[in-house]
Design an enzyme around this catalytic site. Structure first.
Site, PDB file in Angstrom:
ATOM      1  N   ILE A 130       0.841  -1.198   0.000  1.00 22.20           N
ATOM      2  CA  ILE A 130       0.000   0.000   0.000  1.00 22.20           C
ATOM      3  C   ILE A 130       0.874   1.245   0.000  1.00 22.20           C
ATOM      4  O   ILE A 130       0.650   2.181  -0.775  1.00 22.20           O
ATOM      5  CB  ILE A 130      -0.985  -0.038   1.193  1.00 22.20           C
ATOM      6  CG1 ILE A 130      -2.011  -1.153   0.963  1.00 22.20           C
ATOM      7  CG2 ILE A 130      -1.679   1.307   1.396  1.00 22.20           C
ATOM      8  CD1 ILE A 130      -2.939  -1.453   2.113  1.00 22.20           C
TER       9      ILE A 130
ATOM     10  N   THR B 126      -4.948   4.820   7.612  1.00 21.74           N
ATOM     11  CA  THR B 126      -5.881   3.840   7.029  1.00 21.74           C
ATOM     12  C   THR B 126      -5.502   2.424   7.453  1.00 21.74           C
ATOM     13  O   THR B 126      -5.985   1.464   6.863  1.00 21.74           O
ATOM     14  CB  THR B 126      -5.877   3.908   5.486  1.00 21.74           C
ATOM     15  OG1 THR B 126      -4.528   3.787   5.051  1.00 21.74           O
ATOM     16  CG2 THR B 126      -6.494   5.183   4.959  1.00 21.74           C
TER      17      THR B 126
ATOM     18  N   ASP C 285      10.271   2.179   7.024  1.00 19.46           N
ATOM     19  CA  ASP C 285       9.715   0.875   7.407  1.00 19.46           C
ATOM     20  C   ASP C 285      10.775   0.165   8.248  1.00 19.46           C
ATOM     21  O   ASP C 285      11.956   0.193   7.901  1.00 19.46           O
ATOM     22  CB  ASP C 285       9.385   0.042   6.153  1.00 19.46           C
ATOM     23  CG  ASP C 285       8.455  -1.105   6.485  1.00 19.46           C
ATOM     24  OD1 ASP C 285       7.292  -1.081   6.019  1.00 19.46           O
ATOM     25  OD2 ASP C 285       8.871  -2.034   7.227  1.00 19.46           O
TER      26      ASP C 285
ATOM     27  N   HIS D   8     -13.908   2.632   9.009  1.00 19.66           N
ATOM     28  CA  HIS D   8     -13.127   1.490   8.505  1.00 19.66           C
ATOM     29  C   HIS D   8     -13.579   1.101   7.084  1.00 19.66           C
ATOM     30  O   HIS D   8     -14.035  -0.022   6.837  1.00 19.66           O
ATOM     31  CB  HIS D   8     -13.268   0.301   9.459  1.00 19.66           C
ATOM     32  CG  HIS D   8     -12.066  -0.586   9.498  1.00 19.66           C
ATOM     33  ND1 HIS D   8     -11.500  -1.043  10.645  1.00 19.66           N
ATOM     34  CD2 HIS D   8     -11.293  -1.092   8.511  1.00 19.66           C
ATOM     35  CE1 HIS D   8     -10.457  -1.810  10.379  1.00 19.66           C
ATOM     36  NE2 HIS D   8     -10.310  -1.846   9.070  1.00 19.66           N
TER      37      HIS D   8
ATOM     38  N   ARG E 217      -4.118   0.891  11.258  1.00 18.81           N
ATOM     39  CA  ARG E 217      -4.613   0.491  12.564  1.00 18.81           C
ATOM     40  C   ARG E 217      -4.481   1.651  13.539  1.00 18.81           C
ATOM     41  O   ARG E 217      -3.428   2.280  13.629  1.00 18.81           O
ATOM     42  CB  ARG E 217      -3.822  -0.716  13.107  1.00 18.81           C
ATOM     43  CG  ARG E 217      -4.127  -2.017  12.388  1.00 18.81           C
ATOM     44  CD  ARG E 217      -5.578  -2.463  12.614  1.00 18.81           C
ATOM     45  NE  ARG E 217      -5.905  -3.696  11.917  1.00 18.81           N
ATOM     46  CZ  ARG E 217      -6.483  -3.752  10.709  1.00 18.81           C
ATOM     47  NH1 ARG E 217      -6.791  -2.656  10.047  1.00 18.81           N
ATOM     48  NH2 ARG E 217      -6.771  -4.920  10.161  1.00 18.81           N
TER      49      ARG E 217
ATOM     50  N   GLU F 156     -13.980   0.326  17.678  1.00 24.79           N
ATOM     51  CA  GLU F 156     -14.932   0.650  16.612  1.00 24.79           C
ATOM     52  C   GLU F 156     -16.219  -0.110  16.907  1.00 24.79           C
ATOM     53  O   GLU F 156     -16.253  -1.328  16.709  1.00 24.79           O
ATOM     54  CB  GLU F 156     -14.363   0.230  15.250  1.00 24.79           C
ATOM     55  CG  GLU F 156     -13.080   0.964  14.886  1.00 24.79           C
ATOM     56  CD  GLU F 156     -12.421   0.464  13.604  1.00 24.79           C
ATOM     57  OE1 GLU F 156     -13.006  -0.378  12.885  1.00 24.79           O
ATOM     58  OE2 GLU F 156     -11.301   0.909  13.310  1.00 24.79           O
TER      59      GLU F 156
ATOM     60  N   ALA G  36     -11.170  -1.091   2.822  1.00 26.23           N
ATOM     61  CA  ALA G  36     -11.353  -2.208   1.883  1.00 26.23           C
ATOM     62  C   ALA G  36     -12.812  -2.337   1.442  1.00 26.23           C
ATOM     63  O   ALA G  36     -13.184  -3.306   0.787  1.00 26.23           O
ATOM     64  CB  ALA G  36     -10.895  -3.506   2.537  1.00 26.23           C
TER      65      ALA G  36
HETATM   66  C1  MLT Z   1      -7.806  -5.300   6.572  1.00 22.10           C
HETATM   67  O1  MLT Z   1      -6.893  -5.477   7.369  1.00 22.10           O
HETATM   68  O2  MLT Z   1      -7.823  -5.897   5.488  1.00 22.10           O
HETATM   69  C2  MLT Z   1      -8.872  -4.311   6.901  1.00 22.10           C
HETATM   70  O3  MLT Z   1      -9.042  -4.152   8.244  1.00 22.10           O
HETATM   71  C3  MLT Z   1     -10.080  -4.483   6.072  1.00 22.10           C
HETATM   72  C4  MLT Z   1     -11.366  -5.000   6.623  1.00 22.10           C
HETATM   73  O4  MLT Z   1     -11.493  -6.166   6.990  1.00 22.10           O
HETATM   74  O5  MLT Z   1     -12.319  -4.223   6.611  1.00 22.10           O
END
Ligand code: MLT
Length: 300
Positions: free
Chosen positions: A149, A224, A168, A276, A226, A255, A279
Site C-alpha cells: 500500500i 488507514t 519501514d 473502517h 490500525r 470501533e 477495503a
Molecule cells: C484489513 O486489514 O484488510 C482491513 O481491516 C479491512 C477489513 O477487513 O475491513
C-alpha cells in the site's frame, strides 16, 4: 464434504460460491462472541474480518480448527502465535485491497488539506464563506509503513508532485523517487504522514509521546491501517495544541468508540474519522473473498 467452515463477518458471497461444492458453509456475519464460543467446536475452519476476535479462548474451544482465514490483510485480531502453536494455519488476502486503500488515502489527504468537510457542512446551511486550504503539490509526504500500500501511495503522490520519504522497520525496496529515512526524520520533515502499518496482536504503539513530540507543526496525519499505531493517551495533547493540524483516520481504537477519551477525540474539530472503509469497495471485497477461498483450498 471435506469439512465445515464458519464465516463470521460480512464477506462477499463469492466466497460461498467458490467453497460450497467442497465444504459445508455456515454464513453468520453477525455472530456474537458467546455464540461463536459455543459453536466453534463443530468447525474445521473459520473466516473473519476485523470485527470477530480469535483469541486463546476461541482457539481452545475450536478443537477441530485447522485454518483461521482473515478475509483481509491485518491479522491483529487473531492470536496467531497461539494458533500456530496449535498447528492451526493462518491464511489472509495480501494485496487484495491495495487500490481501494490507496484511493481512500489520497482522498483523505485532499479532504483534510482543502477543508472539504467544513466547506460541505457550511453550504448545507447556506454558508458560502470561502475556506482556504493547502495544495499537496510540493509538500513532503512521509509514508510510515512501506509495504504494497505504501508503494502504491508513493506512485500516486508522485504524480501529484509531492516529495516522498518513507520509513519501514523491515528491509524493503524503495522506489528511486522515494527517500528512505529514519522514523525520526520522517516525523520531523513531513507535512503529511500516511500510516500504513501492519500490527500483530499485542504489538505496542509506534507513535508515543516521544515520537509525537517530533512532529512538524500542523502536520496532516492520515491513518488507514490500525488506530493502535498511535498511542491514544499521548495523541490528545498534540491534537489540542494544533501540532497535528488534522488527524483523518479510517480506523479507531474501539470501533465503535467506548471510552470517554475516544468520545473526546471524535468531537475534536481537527479530527475526521471514517468507519473502517479502506477495503469497503465492491471490487476489493470480491478480490478478498476470492483470494481467501483460494487460500483456504490451497492450505487444506
Ligand atoms: C484489513 O486489514 O484488510 C482491513 O481491516 C479491512 C477489513 O477487513 O475491513
Amino acid at each position: 464434504m471435506d469439512g465445515k467452515i464458519l464465516i463470521c463477518d460480512p464477506v462477499d458471497k463469492v466466497i460461498i460460491d467458490k467453497l460450497k461444492d467442497r465444504f459445508q458453509i455456515s454464513y453468520q456475519p453477525e455472530i456474537t462472541r458467546d455464540e461463536l464460543l459455543s459453536i466453534i467446536k463443530d468447525y474445521d475452519a473459520v473466516v473473519v474480518r476485523s470485527r470477530t476476535k480469535i483469541d486463546m479462548d476461541i482457539i481452545n474451544e475450536g478443537k477441530k480448527l485447522r485454518i483461521i482465514a482473515r478475509a483481509g490483510i491485518g491479522v491483529d485480531n487473531i492470536d496467531t502465535d497461539y494458533a500456530e502453536a496449535k498447528n492451526i494455519k493462518i491464511v489472509y488476502a495480501p494485496g487484495s485491497s491495495t487500490e481501494s486503500v490507496v484511493e481512500l488515502t489520497l482522498a483523505m489527504m485532499i479532504i483534510a488539506a482543502r477543508q472539504l468537510v467544513n466547506g460541505i457542512e457550511n453550504t448545507k446551511k447556506n454558508d458560502f464563506k470561502k475556506l482556504k486550504g493547502y495544495e499537496l503539490s510540493g509538500k513532503t509526504l512521509g509514508i510510515l509503513g512501506y509495504g504494497r500500500i505504501g508503494h502504491s501511495i508513493a506512485d500516486v503522490a508522485k504524480v501529484l508532485n509531492m516529495k516522498l520519504i518513507a520509513y519501514d522497520p523491515m528491509p524493503v525496496q524503495y522506489q528511486d523517487f522515494v527517500k528512505k529515512v529514519t522514523l525520526e526524520e520522517l516525523l520531523k520533515q513531513s507535512d503529511f504522514i500516511s500510516i500504513n502499518v501492519t500490527l500483530r496482536n499485542g504489538s505496542g504503539y509506534i507513535l508515543n509521546e516521544g515520537e509525537l513530540s517530533l512532529l512538524k507543526k500542523g502536520v496532516i496525519i492520515v491513518n488507514t491501517s490500525r488506530a493502535n499505531a498511535i498511542n491514544v493517551m499521548d495523541v490528545v495533547k498534540y491534537l489540542k495544541d494544533g501540532t497535528i493540524g488534522y488527524l483523518i483516520s479510517d480506523v479507531f481504537w474501539h470501533e465503535p468508540a467506548k471510552e470517554d477519551y475516544e468520545f473526546e477525540i471524535l468531537k475534536m474539530d481537527n479530527v475526521l474519522v471514517t468507519p473502517h472503509l479502506g477495503a469497503q469497495s465492491y471490487e476489493a471485497q470480491k478480490r478478498i473473498a476470492i483470494m481467501t477461498a483460494d487460500n483456504i483450498m490451497k492450505e487444506w
